[in-house]
Design a protein around this motif. Structure first.
Motif, mmCIF file in Angstrom:
data_model
loop_
_atom_site.group_PDB
_atom_site.id
_atom_site.type_symbol
_atom_site.label_atom_id
_atom_site.label_comp_id
_atom_site.label_asym_id
_atom_site.label_seq_id
_atom_site.Cartn_x
_atom_site.Cartn_y
_atom_site.Cartn_z
ATOM 1 N N MET A 1 81.066 -6.221 100.948
ATOM 2 C CA MET A 1 80.064 -7.121 99.867
ATOM 3 C C MET A 1 80.350 -8.515 100.032
ATOM 4 O O MET A 1 81.271 -9.272 99.969
ATOM 5 N N VAL A 2 79.243 -9.095 100.006
ATOM 6 C CA VAL A 2 78.827 -10.721 99.735
ATOM 7 C C VAL A 2 79.312 -11.222 98.412
ATOM 8 O O VAL A 2 78.603 -10.834 97.436
ATOM 9 N N HIS A 3 80.259 -12.136 98.537
ATOM 10 C CA HIS A 3 80.733 -12.740 97.115
ATOM 11 C C HIS A 3 79.959 -14.021 97.204
ATOM 12 O O HIS A 3 79.955 -14.843 97.817
ATOM 13 N N SER A 4 79.631 -14.360 95.700
ATOM 14 C CA SER A 4 79.178 -15.758 95.518
ATOM 15 C C SER A 4 79.440 -16.069 94.238
ATOM 16 O O SER A 4 80.007 -15.609 93.451
ATOM 17 N N THR A 5 79.635 -17.508 93.903
ATOM 18 C CA THR A 5 79.964 -17.866 92.541
ATOM 19 C C THR A 5 78.869 -18.566 91.828
ATOM 20 O O THR A 5 77.871 -19.455 92.394
ATOM 21 N N MET A 6 78.479 -18.134 90.507
ATOM 22 C CA MET A 6 77.511 -18.674 89.673
ATOM 23 C C MET A 6 77.906 -20.118 89.262
ATOM 24 O O MET A 6 78.860 -20.069 88.747
ATOM 25 N N SER A 7 76.864 -21.096 89.247
ATOM 26 C CA SER A 7 77.232 -22.152 88.621
ATOM 27 C C SER A 7 75.940 -22.946 88.417
ATOM 28 O O SER A 7 74.768 -22.862 89.084
ATOM 29 N N ILE A 8 75.772 -23.842 87.299
ATOM 30 C CA ILE A 8 74.472 -24.390 87.366
ATOM 31 C C ILE A 8 74.647 -26.187 87.529
ATOM 32 O O ILE A 8 75.913 -26.689 86.906
ATOM 33 N N THR A 9 73.688 -26.717 88.053
ATOM 34 C CA THR A 9 74.058 -28.135 88.300
ATOM 35 C C THR A 9 73.335 -29.105 87.136
ATOM 36 O O THR A 9 74.136 -30.079 86.511
ATOM 37 N N THR A 10 72.348 -28.412 86.466
ATOM 38 C CA THR A 10 71.753 -29.350 85.468
ATOM 39 C C THR A 10 70.969 -28.518 84.290
ATOM 40 O O THR A 10 70.946 -27.192 84.742
ATOM 41 N N LEU A 11 71.318 -28.884 82.990
ATOM 42 C CA LEU A 11 70.728 -28.215 81.939
ATOM 43 C C LEU A 11 69.663 -28.895 81.182
ATOM 44 O O LEU A 11 70.244 -30.119 80.779
ATOM 45 N N SER A 12 68.549 -28.508 80.616
ATOM 46 C CA SER A 12 67.879 -29.498 79.870
ATOM 47 C C SER A 12 67.144 -28.601 78.872
ATOM 48 O O SER A 12 67.139 -27.358 78.826
ATOM 49 N N LEU A 13 67.455 -29.048 77.637
ATOM 50 C CA LEU A 13 66.914 -28.604 76.386
ATOM 51 C C LEU A 13 65.784 -29.292 75.476
ATOM 52 O O LEU A 13 65.886 -30.623 75.620
ATOM 53 N N LYS A 14 64.752 -28.648 75.079
ATOM 54 C CA LYS A 14 63.744 -29.160 74.534
ATOM 55 C C LYS A 14 63.551 -28.437 73.201
ATOM 56 O O LYS A 14 63.076 -27.156 73.185
ATOM 57 N N TYR A 15 63.535 -28.937 72.101
ATOM 58 C CA TYR A 15 63.395 -28.596 70.696
ATOM 59 C C TYR A 15 64.291 -27.360 70.642
ATOM 60 O O TYR A 15 63.994 -26.354 69.869
ATOM 61 N N MET A 16 65.526 -27.345 71.115
ATOM 62 C CA MET A 16 66.431 -26.348 71.078
ATOM 63 C C MET A 16 67.639 -26.766 69.723
ATOM 64 O O MET A 16 68.243 -27.492 69.945
ATOM 65 N N ARG A 17 67.398 -26.000 68.427
ATOM 66 C CA ARG A 17 68.183 -26.289 67.352
ATOM 67 C C ARG A 17 68.347 -28.021 67.289
ATOM 68 O O ARG A 17 67.064 -28.542 66.839
ATOM 69 N N VAL A 18 69.523 -28.693 67.215
ATOM 70 C CA VAL A 18 69.423 -29.873 66.816
ATOM 71 C C VAL A 18 68.815 -30.903 67.925
ATOM 72 O O VAL A 18 68.645 -32.007 67.885
ATOM 73 N N TYR A 19 68.615 -30.566 69.258
ATOM 74 C CA TYR A 19 68.155 -31.262 70.379
ATOM 75 C C TYR A 19 66.490 -31.552 70.526
ATOM 76 O O TYR A 19 65.848 -30.388 70.323
ATOM 77 N N GLU A 20 66.297 -32.567 70.588
ATOM 78 C CA GLU A 20 64.912 -33.097 70.850
ATOM 79 C C GLU A 20 64.615 -32.857 72.122
ATOM 80 O O GLU A 20 63.705 -32.012 72.766
ATOM 81 N N ALA A 21 65.326 -33.666 73.182
ATOM 82 C CA ALA A 21 65.184 -33.598 74.592
ATOM 83 C C ALA A 21 66.271 -34.148 75.193
ATOM 84 O O ALA A 21 66.274 -35.402 75.233
ATOM 85 N N THR A 22 66.912 -33.177 75.868
ATOM 86 C CA THR A 22 68.275 -33.629 76.275
ATOM 87 C C THR A 22 68.438 -32.869 77.691
ATOM 88 O O THR A 22 68.200 -31.814 77.921
#
Length: 366
Positions: A1-22
């Motif tokens: 089985m080929v193993h990989s590691t999950m990760s994110i480099t960037t995250l953008s939020l728009k109108y998510m709860r208290v966030y306007e655009a971040t």
């Protein structure tokens, strides 16, 4: 089985709860988010979780995540080679992967592998069975997307069977009703499939749980997961038929996977009956770490780990044991009200974000 590691480099939020655009640029290893309560720290973890499960861990109402006076919320994240986009509105959810629309959410769930620990996860140990059934369902479908369809089929059959029970006026008529017999047989078949998956999943999880808990707690206890199905593992249709008189009396189906549970025992006793709060917390964390190992071993993917308000309750030993267990390639996200609650020896190769009313300040990156 080929193993990989999950990760994110960037995250953008728009109108998510208290966030306007971040937007955030994350460290591949450790990311710490600090700030007072109700400032938006947990929302960041909730957003990552939402991209994985297409639902919140905090609420069953999608409307709650949309910023006041806005029509939608949007979450976007980049991995090394994939852009994930999810829009939530009162009309439903839409998902894109690398710009291409995803027609079925069931084909998307689990594509971004995540394991989260939040304070409410203590209820997996000491709370009612409903939360543990949800845990079995959600984690099982992450490993086997076909199970999601089977669970949906089971719920439809259960709804139809309960409706038929209410429609038929006498017990004798119900026992001889052709449609009811078909629904009972199909429900039994679906239950058998799901029970076998649950048993295999919990057995695999249990073998991983015990050594992890012992490393964290060091109290000599040996926790073991015990599946507690509503039905025995034989002739499911006969068991359902034998319960028809009670089903008719109560106007509902009294046996089936919708009544399942699991316990975590030490020796032959239910762990939670005699455990301290510290032991329950250690066990809940160990359960989630066992899930990380299971996903790595079964799916071939090391998931991202989200730790919401965990470190404030852990001493140095337990902090060290938790982070030591995670592979150095694992991307970890931690929320806390105070950076000093995390021991300095654990702050290596990390990013630190301070959050205040949805505004983000990057205080450290190495």
């Amino acid at each position: 089985m080929v193993h990989s590691t999950m990760s994110i480099t960037t995250l953008s939020l728009k109108y998510m709860r208290v966030y306007e655009a971040t937007s955030f640029s994350f460290h591949p290893r450790l990311n710490v988010l600090t700030g007072d309560n109700a400032q938006g720290k947990t929302t960041v973890l909730e957003s990552i979780y939402y991209l994985s499960y297409t639902r919140s861990h905090r609420t069953s109402s999608d409307k709650e995540i949309i910023r006041t006076d806005h029509a939608f919320a949007k979450i976007s994240a980049n991995t090394a080679d994939t852009l994930y986009e999810l829009v939530v509105s009162p009309h439903g959810k839409t998902v894109k992967v690398n710009g291409a629309p995803v027609e079925k959410l069931s084909a998307f769930v689990g594509d971004l592998s995540v394991v989260m620990f939040a304070p409410e996860d203590l209820d997996l140990i000491k709370g009612p069975p409903k939360g543990r059934r949800q845990f079995m369902n959600m984690q099982g479908t992450h490993q086997n997307r076909g199970l999601m369809g089977e669970l949906s089929r089971y719920q439809t059959l259960l709804k139809d069977r309960n409706h038929r029970i209410k429609q038929v006026s006498t017990l004798e008529a119900l026992q001889n009703d052709g449609l009811f017999q078909v629904l009972t047989q199909r429900l039994a078949s679906s239950a058998e499939t799901i029970m076998m998956q649950r048993k295999a999943f919990l057995t695999a999880l249990s073998t991983r749980l015990t050594p992890i808990y012992q490393a964290i707690a060091q109290d000599g206890l040996v926790p073991v997961i015990q599946y507690v199905p509503s039905m025995a593992f034989y002739d499911h249709a006969t068991q359902l038929r034998n319960m028809i008189p009670r089903d008719f009396q109560t106007k509902t189906t009294n046996l089936g996977i919708h009544r399942d549970d699991f316990l975590i025992n030490h020796l032959t006793e239910d762990f939670k009956l005699h455990a301290s709060q510290g032991q329950i917390r250690s066990l809940a964390i160990a359960l989630k770490l066992a899930l990380v190992d299971w996903m790595r071993d079964v799916k071939g993917v090391t998931p991202m780990v989200l730790l919401d308000d965990v470190f404030s309750e852990l001493d140095v030993h337990r902090q060290n044991a938790l982070l030591k267990h995670l592979d150095e390639r694992t991307q970890v996200f931690i929320t806390t009200t105070d950076l000093n609650l995390i021991k300095r020896e654990n702050l290596k190769n990390y990013s630190h974000f301070t959050i205040n009313q949805g505004k983000v300040q990057v205080d450290h990156y190495e």
